[in-house]
Design an enzyme around this catalytic site. Structure first.
Site, short mmCIF file in Angstrom:
data_model
loop_
_atom_site.label_atom_id
_atom_site.label_comp_id
_atom_site.label_asym_id
_atom_site.label_seq_id
_atom_site.Cartn_x
_atom_site.Cartn_y
_atom_site.Cartn_z
NE ARG A 19 27.86 -60.90 -5.01
CZ ARG A 19 28.03 -60.88 -6.33
NH1 ARG A 19 27.13 -60.29 -7.10
NH2 ARG A 19 29.10 -61.45 -6.87
N GLY A 87 23.18 -64.46 -15.99
CA GLY A 87 24.25 -65.32 -15.49
C GLY A 87 24.26 -65.46 -13.98
CB SER A 133 32.73 -67.74 -13.11
OG SER A 133 31.81 -66.80 -12.63
CG ASP A 273 31.56 -55.63 -15.31
OD1 ASP A 273 31.86 -56.47 -16.18
OD2 ASP A 273 30.80 -55.88 -14.35
#
Length: 286
Positions: A19, A87, A133, A273
């Site tokens: 990011r 991804g 997503s 996760d």
């Protein structure tokens, strides 16, 4: 295994670094990213941004990015960039270029994001499903300031992995962009990215392995480089362990000595996760 007392510094968060890399690339001027982490996802992001014309210098301790929105906006769609199985790279960079990945990547849905990007060329208000997503929402939020107009993005339905969107908004703020949120809508006024210095937090996903070890061995393990106010959802794993009978203080987890771990039922949809770490600990519970 005998209980141990240990302090471990985990690698930086690849989610936060990617990011920050994109925000720095969109900003005019020199940005510095400290505590970098180099892995497939971040290496593909750096490599692809370089191919797009962004100047990036890397060392063990920092990454220097010379941003240029103009270069990202001048890439022809006929030019393709290979991003392997990264991804976040494919989703975050889709608004600026045509990206291709390996066979597994080609099976991941991307149409909703591509259609949303096309709509934003003509409209100021769009809707997008939140069920596919959270990276779609993050990609759009980081893209919108480049359009130089007020935009409202409304998410339809439950937003999966919602905390990751808040992580995106936090990184954008450091690079000069403010996002207003009203329930399921995100509003961005015309703004420009500003070059900044950004320190990558330790990766909470990696920390869960060490906290899990503490839980199942009765050990005393500290992960000092996860900020106590982090927005990384996997940091919630500490609270899960506390519910199971561990002692938790800030970033230290101490597993139970004289009593077994307690079995629990928990919804981990916001921090998937950490599921594997949780499964190992739960297998040891009674």
């Amino acid at each position: 295994m005998k209980p141990i007392k240990y302090s471990i510094v985990v690698p930086g968060s690849k989610s936060l670094m990617n990011r920050a890399l994109l925000c720095a690339a969109l900003a005019h001027g020199r940005s510095v990213i400290t505590n970098p982490v180099y892995c497939d996802d971040t290496n593909y992001m750096i490599h692809t941004l370089r191919k797009m014309g962004i100047r990036i210098q890397t060392t063990k301790f920092k990454v220097v990015v010379i941003g240029s929105l103009q270069r990202l906006q001048s890439i022809p769609r006929s030019q393709r960039f290979y991003v392997g199985n990264a991804g976040t790279v494919k989703r975050f960079l889709t608004p600026y270029a045509t990206l291709v990945g390996n066979q597994r990547m080609s099976q991941r849905p991307i149409q909703d994001l591509e259609q949303a990007v096309q709509k934003l060329q003509k409209k100021n208000k769009i809707t997008i499903t939140g069920s596919v997503s959270s990276q779609f929402i993050s990609a759009l939020l980081m893209y919108v300031p480049t359009l130089k107009k007020k935009v409202t993005i409304t998410v339809i339905g439950k937003l999966v992995s919602a905390p990751y969107v808040q992580m995106t908004i936090q990184v954008m703020k450091i690079f000069g962009i403010t996002v207003q949120q009203r329930q399921q809508s995100f509003i961005i006024q015309p703004q420009r990215y500003q070059a900044a210095t950004y320190e990558v937090e330790g990766d909470a996903s990696s920390a869960t392995y060490w906290w899990a070890l503490a839980a199942i061995t009765g050990s005393h393990i500290t992960v000092p480089n996860i900020p106590l106010d982090t927005l990384q959802p996997d940091a919630r794993f500490k609270q899960l362990l506390q519910t199971m009978g561990c002692t938790v203080h800030e970033n230290t987890v101490v597993g139970p000595w004289e009593k077994p771990l307690k079995g629990i039922t928990v919804n981990m949809s916001d921090y998937p996760d950490a599921v594997l770490s949780a499964a190992v600990v739960m297998a040891c519970a009674k």
